[in-house]
Design a protein around this motif. Sequence first.
Motif, mmCIF file in Angstrom:
data_model
loop_
_atom_site.group_PDB
_atom_site.id
_atom_site.type_symbol
_atom_site.label_atom_id
_atom_site.label_comp_id
_atom_site.label_asym_id
_atom_site.label_seq_id
_atom_site.Cartn_x
_atom_site.Cartn_y
_atom_site.Cartn_z
ATOM 1 N N LYS A 381 0.829 -1.212 0.000
ATOM 2 C CA LYS A 381 0.000 0.000 0.000
ATOM 3 C C LYS A 381 0.862 1.260 0.000
ATOM 4 C CE LYS A 381 -4.262 1.063 1.540
ATOM 5 N NZ LYS A 381 -5.251 1.432 2.495
ATOM 6 N N SER A 382 1.965 1.224 0.737
ATOM 7 C CA SER A 382 2.815 2.411 0.825
ATOM 8 C C SER A 382 3.547 2.694 -0.474
ATOM 9 C CB SER A 382 3.885 2.251 1.903
ATOM 10 O OG SER A 382 3.321 1.936 3.106
ATOM 11 N N ILE A 383 4.198 1.670 -1.000
ATOM 12 C CA ILE A 383 5.004 1.969 -2.198
ATOM 13 C C ILE A 383 4.101 2.092 -3.415
ATOM 14 C CG2 ILE A 383 7.171 0.976 -1.411
ATOM 15 C CD1 ILE A 383 6.534 -1.452 -3.118
ATOM 16 N N GLY A 384 2.920 1.452 -3.371
ATOM 17 C CA GLY A 384 2.006 1.537 -4.508
ATOM 18 C C GLY A 384 2.608 0.789 -5.671
ATOM 19 N N ILE A 385 1.867 -0.156 -6.205
ATOM 20 C CA ILE A 385 2.389 -0.907 -7.345
ATOM 21 C C ILE A 385 2.515 0.023 -8.545
ATOM 22 C CG2 ILE A 385 1.823 -2.770 -8.964
ATOM 23 C CD1 ILE A 385 2.627 -3.925 -6.401
ATOM 24 N N TYR A 386 1.576 0.955 -8.646
ATOM 25 C CA TYR A 386 1.612 1.890 -9.766
ATOM 26 C C TYR A 386 1.681 3.313 -9.216
ATOM 27 C CZ TYR A 386 -0.168 -2.268 -12.046
ATOM 28 O OH TYR A 386 -0.328 -3.535 -12.494
ATOM 29 N N PRO A 387 2.876 3.797 -8.909
ATOM 30 C CA PRO A 387 2.974 5.142 -8.321
ATOM 31 C C PRO A 387 2.473 6.224 -9.278
ATOM 32 C CG PRO A 387 5.082 3.982 -8.253
ATOM 33 C CD PRO A 387 4.184 3.181 -9.123
ATOM 34 N N PRO A 388 1.802 7.259 -8.758
ATOM 35 C CA PRO A 388 1.385 8.354 -9.640
ATOM 36 C C PRO A 388 2.612 8.946 -10.324
ATOM 37 C CG PRO A 388 0.568 8.696 -7.414
ATOM 38 C CD PRO A 388 1.458 7.515 -7.362
ATOM 39 N N GLY A 389 2.430 9.284 -11.579
ATOM 40 C CA GLY A 389 3.563 9.863 -12.294
ATOM 41 C C GLY A 389 4.418 8.811 -12.965
ATOM 42 N N SER A 390 4.058 7.520 -12.848
ATOM 43 C CA SER A 390 4.824 6.513 -13.581
ATOM 44 C C SER A 390 4.074 6.145 -14.864
ATOM 45 C CB SER A 390 5.072 5.276 -12.714
ATOM 46 O OG SER A 390 3.857 4.725 -12.273
ATOM 47 N N ILE A 391 4.765 5.418 -15.718
ATOM 48 C CA ILE A 391 4.214 5.098 -17.035
ATOM 49 C C ILE A 391 3.996 3.595 -17.142
ATOM 50 C CG2 ILE A 391 4.625 5.287 -19.544
ATOM 51 C CD1 ILE A 391 4.709 8.030 -18.181
ATOM 52 N N VAL A 392 2.814 3.204 -17.599
ATOM 53 C CA VAL A 392 2.535 1.774 -17.775
ATOM 54 C C VAL A 392 2.117 1.504 -19.218
ATOM 55 C CG1 VAL A 392 1.825 1.325 -15.388
ATOM 56 C CG2 VAL A 392 0.128 2.143 -17.031
ATOM 57 N N PHE A 393 2.171 0.226 -19.599
ATOM 58 C CA PHE A 393 1.653 -0.189 -20.898
ATOM 59 C C PHE A 393 0.281 -0.819 -20.692
ATOM 60 C CE2 PHE A 393 6.128 -0.023 -21.911
ATOM 61 C CZ PHE A 393 6.123 0.419 -23.232
ATOM 62 N N LEU A 394 -0.631 -0.561 -21.616
ATOM 63 C CA LEU A 394 -1.904 -1.278 -21.599
ATOM 64 C C LEU A 394 -1.741 -2.518 -22.484
ATOM 65 C CD1 LEU A 394 -4.423 1.694 -21.952
ATOM 66 C CD2 LEU A 394 -3.293 0.786 -19.908
ATOM 67 N N ARG A 395 -2.658 -3.465 -22.335
ATOM 68 C CA ARG A 395 -2.510 -4.722 -23.084
ATOM 69 C C ARG A 395 -2.596 -4.523 -24.587
ATOM 70 N NH1 ARG A 395 -6.101 -8.679 -19.226
ATOM 71 N NH2 ARG A 395 -4.740 -8.474 -17.424
ATOM 72 N N ASN A 396 -3.256 -3.459 -25.029
ATOM 73 C CA ASN A 396 -3.347 -3.222 -26.482
ATOM 74 C C ASN A 396 -2.106 -2.504 -27.019
ATOM 75 O OD1 ASN A 396 -3.555 -0.604 -25.631
ATOM 76 N ND2 ASN A 396 -5.605 -0.242 -26.432
#
Length: 466
Positions: A381-396
């Motif tokens: 919960k603290s580190i957050g798997i997806y921190p705000p301001g980070s970039i992820v890929f969507l499956r498409n």
Amino acid sequence: MSNARIKIDDLIGVINQGGKIKTGVDVYDDQDVLLLERDVLIENVRTLEILKEKGINSLTLDPGSQSGIWDAQGNQASISKDGNIGFETKVKKKHAPGSALGAIEKRLREIDSLKTIATQKYDHAKENIKRVLTDIRETGGEFDYDEVETHVSELVEFLTVTENPFSYLTKEIFTYDDYLYNHSVNVCAIGTAVVNLFNTNFSTVINDHLNAGAPGNSDPYDKKNNKEKNSYKCYHMEEIQEISMGFFLHDIGKVMVPDKVLNKSGKLTAKEFDLVKRHSHEFGVELLEKNKLKNAFIRNIVKYHHAPLYVGEDRGYPEERHPNDIPLYVKIGKLADIYDAMTSKRSYKEAFNQINVVTEIFRQYAKKDTMLQYVLHSFVKSIGIYPPGSIVFLRNGQMAYVLESAGPLVLPFTNVRGETLNAKPNPMDMGDSSTKNEFRIDNRRSIKTPLEVYNLLPAYLQPKTT
Ligand SMILES: [Fe+2]
Ligand SMILES: [Fe+2]
């Protein structure tokens, strides 16, 4: 909506008054050259002026739901049969990109300013640990404890007051030059955030659990097994400060281990490994004694941050204490230490993807001890798997910017071919069960930082690089 032709000058007037327009149709010149894509949200008057210069004097808006004219407050305009724009008639508001994007931009600004504050505090703390280690080298062991306290309190204040504080501390994953300094601050930041969250979120739940004495539970903290350990004590703020000091100074003893051993890219010999191991329970403790630091929180963290967390854990040292007798904050420190070491670049390895690291830590520790499970929940919960301001890929294949770790709420900014979108999209909530499969986050691809994909980011997402 009417599909009457609207004078370009009237549209220019809307933009000049702070409004926005989406045509919903592609606009071509008389040579069939595409001048404007259908899903571009027009906010800049220059876009319309160029159309006018190219001989376009009026536009038709798509009558469907993908187009519209909005005023500065996000109210949608009505369009009469002869192309007049009217805001005075109350029309039913469909999703107005003006208001939604206003909120996004506000959030982006907030993320930006929290990152600036976090970076400042981080840099101060990093300079401080650099000075501490240099002082120790130069004086044979002494350092200015009061100064450490000042910098750590600054960081602790940010970590305990800000929601999801760790999200704003951008982790250095490109270089390893300052590893020990970065690592000291990172372990302090992660560890403190986890202790703080654990304190506020779990104390009641844990006390209920401990006192319930769940049947068949082999938890060593179970009331049936151990009467003295059936209550979890919340840490006071002053104790959290001291625990944070311990996290900050946890590897202080590494100053006594030669750099060539610490940064060796090959396998360590048994003798070298033994020397590295002494940094905690021997060199670290000696340095605390030399500086007359008797605080039990700091001492326990320095001494036991590599100790086994469960019976039978390999490679833990020293082994003089039973894992049940290792205080909870030391266990949190050890997990923060492992997490940071694995997600950092070193002279001998690349940084691992943080999702894989969290999964691996969970796999190794969660089932061993119920208390560790609670710690791990606070940790994630603290580190957050997806921190705000980070970039992820969507499956498409689209790339998206994380606006909020809750959800997470993301803003796609490329198309499926990885090209930057012209139009500003609406945010997508990954926590919403109706989000289609192709728009979900692709966990097999690593999270990136905005700097890694800087050239692909639309201007409104580009971080300041100063
Ligand atoms: Fe260590
Ligand atoms: Fe460490």
